[in-house]
Design a protein around this motif. Sequence first.
Motif, PDB file in Angstrom:
ATOM      1  N   LEU A  61       0.813  -1.220   0.000  1.00 47.11           N
ATOM      2  CA  LEU A  61       0.000   0.000   0.000  1.00 47.11           C
ATOM      3  C   LEU A  61       0.845   1.268   0.000  1.00 47.11           C
ATOM      4  CD1 LEU A  61      -2.911  -0.605   2.522  1.00 47.11           C
ATOM      5  CD2 LEU A  61      -3.141   0.361   0.222  1.00 47.11           C
ATOM      6  N   ARG A  62       0.371   2.251  -0.726  1.00 41.04           N
ATOM      7  CA  ARG A  62       0.987   3.578  -0.712  1.00 41.04           C
ATOM      8  C   ARG A  62      -0.102   4.626  -0.526  1.00 41.04           C
ATOM      9  NH1 ARG A  62       4.470   0.970   0.314  1.00 41.04           N
ATOM     10  NH2 ARG A  62       6.489   0.629  -0.665  1.00 41.04           N
ATOM     11  N   TRP A  63       0.210   5.655   0.245  1.00 42.51           N
ATOM     12  CA  TRP A  63      -0.753   6.758   0.438  1.00 42.51           C
ATOM     13  C   TRP A  63       0.004   8.075   0.449  1.00 42.51           C
ATOM     14  CZ3 TRP A  63      -3.485   8.143   5.681  1.00 42.51           C
ATOM     15  CH2 TRP A  63      -4.395   9.198   5.462  1.00 42.51           C
ATOM     16  N   ILE A 237      16.835  -7.925   0.591  1.00 41.26           N
ATOM     17  CA  ILE A 237      18.163  -8.069  -0.030  1.00 41.26           C
ATOM     18  C   ILE A 237      18.530  -6.762  -0.730  1.00 41.26           C
ATOM     19  CG2 ILE A 237      19.409  -9.263  -1.882  1.00 41.26           C
ATOM     20  CD1 ILE A 237      17.536 -11.670  -0.935  1.00 41.26           C
ATOM     21  N   GLU A 238      19.626  -6.188  -0.287  1.00 38.80           N
ATOM     22  CA  GLU A 238      20.036  -4.895  -0.829  1.00 38.80           C
ATOM     23  C   GLU A 238      21.332  -4.972  -1.617  1.00 38.80           C
ATOM     24  OE1 GLU A 238      19.912  -2.025   2.352  1.00 38.80           O
ATOM     25  OE2 GLU A 238      17.721  -2.156   2.515  1.00 38.80           O
ATOM     26  N   GLU A 239      22.028  -6.109  -1.527  1.00 39.19           N
ATOM     27  CA  GLU A 239      23.258  -6.220  -2.316  1.00 39.19           C
ATOM     28  C   GLU A 239      23.523  -7.655  -2.763  1.00 39.19           C
ATOM     29  OE1 GLU A 239      26.185  -6.123   1.513  1.00 39.19           O
ATOM     30  OE2 GLU A 239      25.715  -4.210   0.511  1.00 39.19           O
ATOM     31  N   GLY A 256      13.838  -7.780  -2.604  1.00 39.21           N
ATOM     32  CA  GLY A 256      14.616  -6.690  -2.022  1.00 39.21           C
ATOM     33  C   GLY A 256      14.960  -5.595  -3.020  1.00 39.21           C
ATOM     34  N   TYR A 257      15.410  -4.466  -2.478  1.00 37.67           N
ATOM     35  CA  TYR A 257      15.755  -3.314  -3.304  1.00 37.67           C
ATOM     36  C   TYR A 257      16.824  -3.673  -4.330  1.00 37.67           C
ATOM     37  CZ  TYR A 257      13.404  -0.285   0.173  1.00 37.67           C
ATOM     38  OH  TYR A 257      12.504   0.321   1.015  1.00 37.67           O
ATOM     39  N   TYR A 258      17.681  -4.664  -4.003  1.00 43.09           N
ATOM     40  CA  TYR A 258      18.728  -5.053  -4.947  1.00 43.09           C
ATOM     41  C   TYR A 258      18.111  -5.440  -6.298  1.00 43.09           C
ATOM     42  CZ  TYR A 258      22.476  -7.628  -7.195  1.00 43.09           C
ATOM     43  OH  TYR A 258      23.406  -8.069  -8.096  1.00 43.09           O
TER      44      TYR A 258
HETATM   45  P1  C2E Z   1       6.114  -6.171   4.915  1.00 45.74           P
HETATM   46  O1  C2E Z   1       4.915  -6.938   4.508  1.00 45.74           O
HETATM   47  O2  C2E Z   1       7.159  -6.875   5.699  1.00 45.74           O
HETATM   48  O3  C2E Z   1       6.689  -5.572   3.558  1.00 45.74           O
HETATM   49  C1  C2E Z   1       8.062  -5.397   3.294  1.00 45.74           C
HETATM   50  C2  C2E Z   1       8.486  -3.974   3.522  1.00 45.74           C
HETATM   51  O4  C2E Z   1       9.898  -3.874   3.311  1.00 45.74           O
HETATM   52  C3  C2E Z   1       7.880  -2.979   2.554  1.00 45.74           C
HETATM   53  O5  C2E Z   1       7.734  -1.750   3.236  1.00 45.74           O
HETATM   54  C4  C2E Z   1       8.934  -2.875   1.461  1.00 45.74           C
HETATM   55  O6  C2E Z   1       8.861  -1.671   0.730  1.00 45.74           O
HETATM   56  C5  C2E Z   1      10.181  -2.939   2.290  1.00 45.74           C
HETATM   57  N1  C2E Z   1      11.338  -3.463   1.543  1.00 45.74           N
HETATM   58  C6  C2E Z   1      11.357  -4.308   0.498  1.00 45.74           C
HETATM   59  N2  C2E Z   1      12.614  -4.571   0.105  1.00 45.74           N
HETATM   60  C7  C2E Z   1      13.434  -3.868   0.933  1.00 45.74           C
HETATM   61  C8  C2E Z   1      14.867  -3.722   1.040  1.00 45.74           C
HETATM   62  O7  C2E Z   1      15.642  -4.297   0.287  1.00 45.74           O
HETATM   63  N3  C2E Z   1      15.314  -2.904   2.029  1.00 45.74           N
HETATM   64  C9  C2E Z   1      14.474  -2.256   2.887  1.00 45.74           C
HETATM   65  N4  C2E Z   1      15.008  -1.471   3.820  1.00 45.74           N
HETATM   66  N5  C2E Z   1      13.127  -2.372   2.809  1.00 45.74           N
HETATM   67  C10 C2E Z   1      12.619  -3.177   1.849  1.00 45.74           C
HETATM   68  P2  C2E Z   1       6.392  -0.899   3.129  1.00 45.74           P
HETATM   69  O8  C2E Z   1       5.849  -0.981   1.739  1.00 45.74           O
HETATM   70  O9  C2E Z   1       6.670   0.433   3.716  1.00 45.74           O
HETATM   71  O10 C2E Z   1       5.373  -1.696   4.045  1.00 45.74           O
HETATM   72  C11 C2E Z   1       5.585  -1.796   5.431  1.00 45.74           C
HETATM   73  C12 C2E Z   1       4.620  -2.761   6.056  1.00 45.74           C
HETATM   74  O11 C2E Z   1       3.284  -2.270   5.991  1.00 45.74           O
HETATM   75  C13 C2E Z   1       4.578  -4.106   5.366  1.00 45.74           C
HETATM   76  O12 C2E Z   1       5.683  -4.889   5.798  1.00 45.74           O
HETATM   77  C14 C2E Z   1       3.243  -4.630   5.841  1.00 45.74           C
HETATM   78  O13 C2E Z   1       3.350  -5.164   7.150  1.00 45.74           O
HETATM   79  C15 C2E Z   1       2.414  -3.362   5.894  1.00 45.74           C
HETATM   80  N6  C2E Z   1       1.602  -3.285   4.663  1.00 45.74           N
HETATM   81  C16 C2E Z   1       1.926  -2.822   3.437  1.00 45.74           C
HETATM   82  N7  C2E Z   1       0.895  -2.953   2.570  1.00 45.74           N
HETATM   83  C17 C2E Z   1      -0.105  -3.530   3.265  1.00 45.74           C
HETATM   84  C18 C2E Z   1      -1.447  -3.955   2.932  1.00 45.74           C
HETATM   85  O14 C2E Z   1      -1.930  -3.859   1.790  1.00 45.74           O
HETATM   86  N8  C2E Z   1      -2.190  -4.502   3.958  1.00 45.74           N
HETATM   87  C19 C2E Z   1      -1.682  -4.674   5.220  1.00 45.74           C
HETATM   88  N9  C2E Z   1      -2.477  -5.226   6.161  1.00 45.74           N
HETATM   89  N10 C2E Z   1      -0.431  -4.312   5.541  1.00 45.74           N
HETATM   90  C20 C2E Z   1       0.351  -3.746   4.594  1.00 45.74           C
END
Ligand code: C2E
Length: 278
Positions: A61-63, A237-239, A256-258
Amino acid sequence: QAKRDNRFAVAYSQGMDEQYLRRLQIVQALPSAVREHRLQLHFQPKLSCQSGQVIGVEALLRWRDEQLGVVRPDEFIPLAEQTGEIQRITRWVCAAALDQLQLWHEQGFDLTLAINLSALDLQWPELVEFVTTATHQRGLSPASITLEVTESAVMVDPEQAILRLQELREAGFKIAIDDYGTGYASLAQLKRLPADELKLDRSFIQNIATTPEDETIVRSTILLAHDLNLTTVAEGIEEDAAWQVLKRLGCDLVQGYYFSRPLAAAQFERWWRDYHGE
Ligand code: C2E
Ligand code: CA
Ligand code: CA
Ligand code: CA
């Protein structure tokens, strides 16, 4: 309204910080943002760890609010759970993500889809019927859809969660245990969870190439998961170095971002073509 503003003033004078005010503003702005479809989905690829092939996407989700700016899901999902708004959000996320998957399947993108559920969703009696209907309505197979629940969401009410997850699996959906290792699920509880996939939290992955303890934890978790017939996913995974370690440890899937940040659908399609050299 005057009374409310007064309460804000009092809260301030008593030393409540800006964070408190922001949370109130989020709670007030969220319902109309959901109703007016101002939330957005981004998609992050999930890849086979060994071959690097893209197998699916996770919807995130994004807002972006005019007044509040970017509000991260980490910030508004917990509030939406407290206010009960989460149910409407989950419905919208499912509908929008499944619409996109249907479109991608029609366009020949062979992808699976992962949707995040919150703790409260597991207590919603109509959840199973809702996602099943939404999936079939679009001609999609539940087998191509994974529902991700965090370890801590399951622990809120394990008995209830286990029942709900069982129902979802019986309907053909895959279940992933998200953020594994950050909560307090014991190994005995893990064994009881009706799950198909274990997602290792990124706190164990980020420094895996330079921190032997992290490698040890991940190695034994992968062994354990495979013994329990679970697919293992490493997130964050970033690298390249982290990817190489995970390949050696026999991890199944990576994210991951990688490889890619979460992207809007059109951007993802461009990334996909680029990645596959088309
Ligand atoms: P999550 O489900 O553990 O999602 C992974 C989060 O890690 C995402 O953050 C993603 O953007 C981020 N991420 C992915 N790859 C990397 C990386 O290589 N490095 C780093 N530092 N971060 C990475 P995001 O999108 O900000 O979402 C955060 C959390 O919000 C999610 O954790 C999930 O728990 C919740 N969320 C997001 N979308 C939804 C949704 O549609 N419904 C619900 N219930 N929760 C959501
Ligand atoms: Ca997730
Ligand atoms: Ca996660
Ligand atoms: Ca998380």
